[in-house]
Design a protein around this motif. Structure first.
Motif, mmCIF file in Angstrom:
data_model
loop_
_atom_site.group_PDB
_atom_site.id
_atom_site.type_symbol
_atom_site.label_atom_id
_atom_site.label_comp_id
_atom_site.label_asym_id
_atom_site.label_seq_id
_atom_site.Cartn_x
_atom_site.Cartn_y
_atom_site.Cartn_z
ATOM 1 N N LYS A 216 0.799 -1.223 0.000
ATOM 2 C CA LYS A 216 0.000 0.000 0.000
ATOM 3 C C LYS A 216 0.833 1.275 0.000
ATOM 4 C CE LYS A 216 -4.200 -1.866 2.103
ATOM 5 N NZ LYS A 216 -5.153 -1.783 3.223
ATOM 6 N N ALA B 213 2.630 4.581 -0.827
ATOM 7 C CA ALA B 213 2.416 5.611 -1.844
ATOM 8 C C ALA B 213 3.578 5.582 -2.831
ATOM 9 C CB ALA B 213 2.315 6.991 -1.185
ATOM 10 N N GLU C 79 -8.750 0.736 -9.955
ATOM 11 C CA GLU C 79 -8.588 2.124 -9.512
ATOM 12 C C GLU C 79 -9.490 2.406 -8.313
ATOM 13 O OE1 GLU C 79 -6.707 4.642 -10.382
ATOM 14 O OE2 GLU C 79 -5.708 3.975 -12.213
ATOM 15 N N LYS D 157 -7.657 0.767 -5.116
ATOM 16 C CA LYS D 157 -6.293 1.123 -4.738
ATOM 17 C C LYS D 157 -6.265 2.131 -3.594
ATOM 18 C CE LYS D 157 -5.494 5.091 -7.747
ATOM 19 N NZ LYS D 157 -4.643 5.688 -8.796
ATOM 20 N N ALA D 158 -5.116 2.175 -2.911
ATOM 21 C CA ALA D 158 -4.902 3.161 -1.858
ATOM 22 C C ALA D 158 -4.365 4.450 -2.465
ATOM 23 C CB ALA D 158 -3.908 2.610 -0.829
ATOM 24 N N SER D 159 -4.396 5.509 -1.682
ATOM 25 C CA SER D 159 -3.903 6.797 -2.159
ATOM 26 C C SER D 159 -2.422 6.707 -2.523
ATOM 27 C CB SER D 159 -4.099 7.862 -1.075
ATOM 28 O OG SER D 159 -3.561 9.105 -1.470
ATOM 29 N N GLY D 160 -2.080 7.196 -3.698
ATOM 30 C CA GLY D 160 -0.675 7.202 -4.115
ATOM 31 C C GLY D 160 -0.248 6.002 -4.920
ATOM 32 N N GLN D 161 -1.058 4.928 -4.944
ATOM 33 C CA GLN D 161 -0.742 3.778 -5.787
ATOM 34 C C GLN D 161 -1.060 4.102 -7.252
ATOM 35 O OE1 GLN D 161 -3.147 0.712 -3.827
ATOM 36 N NE2 GLN D 161 -1.302 -0.213 -2.985
#
Length: 269
Positions: free
Chosen positions: A27, A29, A67, A70-74
């Motif tokens: 996860k 970023a 999309e 996904k986690a933030s920054g991936q």
């Protein structure tokens, strides 16, 4: 730090599960996930009509669905190649500086069921890149108990042990180093030396050493998994004896089969 992860997909439920697990396990970023579809030209005769959409359309559809997961920054990137599968994987690994390949346990030659797992075996043997094998029943949680299998028959290089330490540190898991033997746990002088080197290399992470004797390799591993509640197994790619017995030629015939729900991380020297 893990930055580039390749996920081979064949649009099956198993490869979707592998993609979700990759997003969940990494996860950080800035991690870039490359969804890879290799279109080989030797599909099983009569199975070509299984594909109802063009591969690029399906690949784009998968990226859009992921999309939302996904986690933030991936970052998610689709890749399309045409040619021989292993050659394509090698090119993708080289051109995108891939740190890890994540794939399902059932990635046959696109639609040929009888070739199940052949691509997994070929990637481990022919592509020098760590591989995380995600089984069909793995529920994608962060591992807490990890076991590294070794017979201490060779010295472990820094590149391989660093990859193991990075994974254990990031997940905050406990690493169990396990020796499997049918005759006993006595080590030769060379094995003792190799064990000492490995112990020194792992000194910075939480770990412990164990052995199981008087069982077949797969039975011993299943026993240890059950007792220690192991979540993941790590193998060195060069240890062909362990790989063949544990991954590709198991003799287990029980409902409790580690192949169904235990992921394997294969590291190269």
């Amino acid at each position: 730090m893990m930055k580039h992860i390749l996920i081979p997909v064949d649009f099956s439920e198993q490869s979707w599960q592998a993609a979700l697990c990759a997003l969940n396990l990494y996860k950080n970023a800035g991690v870039r996930f490359y969804l890879f579809f290799s279109e080989e030209h030797d599909y099983c005769k009569g199975d070509s009509d299984v594909i109802t959409q063009a591969p690029l359309v399906r690949l784009s559809s998968w990226v859009k669905k992921l999309e939302l997961k996904k986690a933030s920054g991936q970052v998610l990137i689709p890749l399309k190649w045409e040619g021989e599968f292993i050659a394509d994987v090698r090119s993708a690994v080289s051109e995108n500086q891939i740190d890890l390949i994540v794939m399902s346990t059932r990635y046959p030659n696109i639609f040929c069921e009888e070739l199940s797992d052949s691509h997994v075996r070929h990637i481990i043997a022919r592509v020098k890149c760590p591989v995380l094998i995600v089984p069909r029943d793995f529920s994608c949680f962060i591992p807490q108990q990890v076991v590294l299998l070794t017979d201490y028959n060779f010295k472990h290089r820094t590149e391989a042990t660093n990859h193991i330490k990075e994974f254990v540190n990031r997940t905050r898991a406990h690493l169990n180093v396990l020796q499997l033997s049918k005759k006993g746990n006595a080590l030769t002088t060379a094995q003792q030396a190799n064990k000492s080197i490995l112990k020194g290399a792992l000194d910075s992470i939480q770990h412990s050493f164990h052995f199981v004797i008087q069982k077949t390799m797969d039975e011993a591993l299943q026993f240890f998994i059950d007792v220690q509640q192991v979540d993941m197994v790590i193998l060195f790619a060069k240890n062909i004896n362990l790989s063949e017995n544990i991954l590709f030629s198991p003799s287990l015939h029980t409902e409790m089969d580690y192949h169904k729900n235990i992921p394997f991380l294969i590291v190269h020297e």
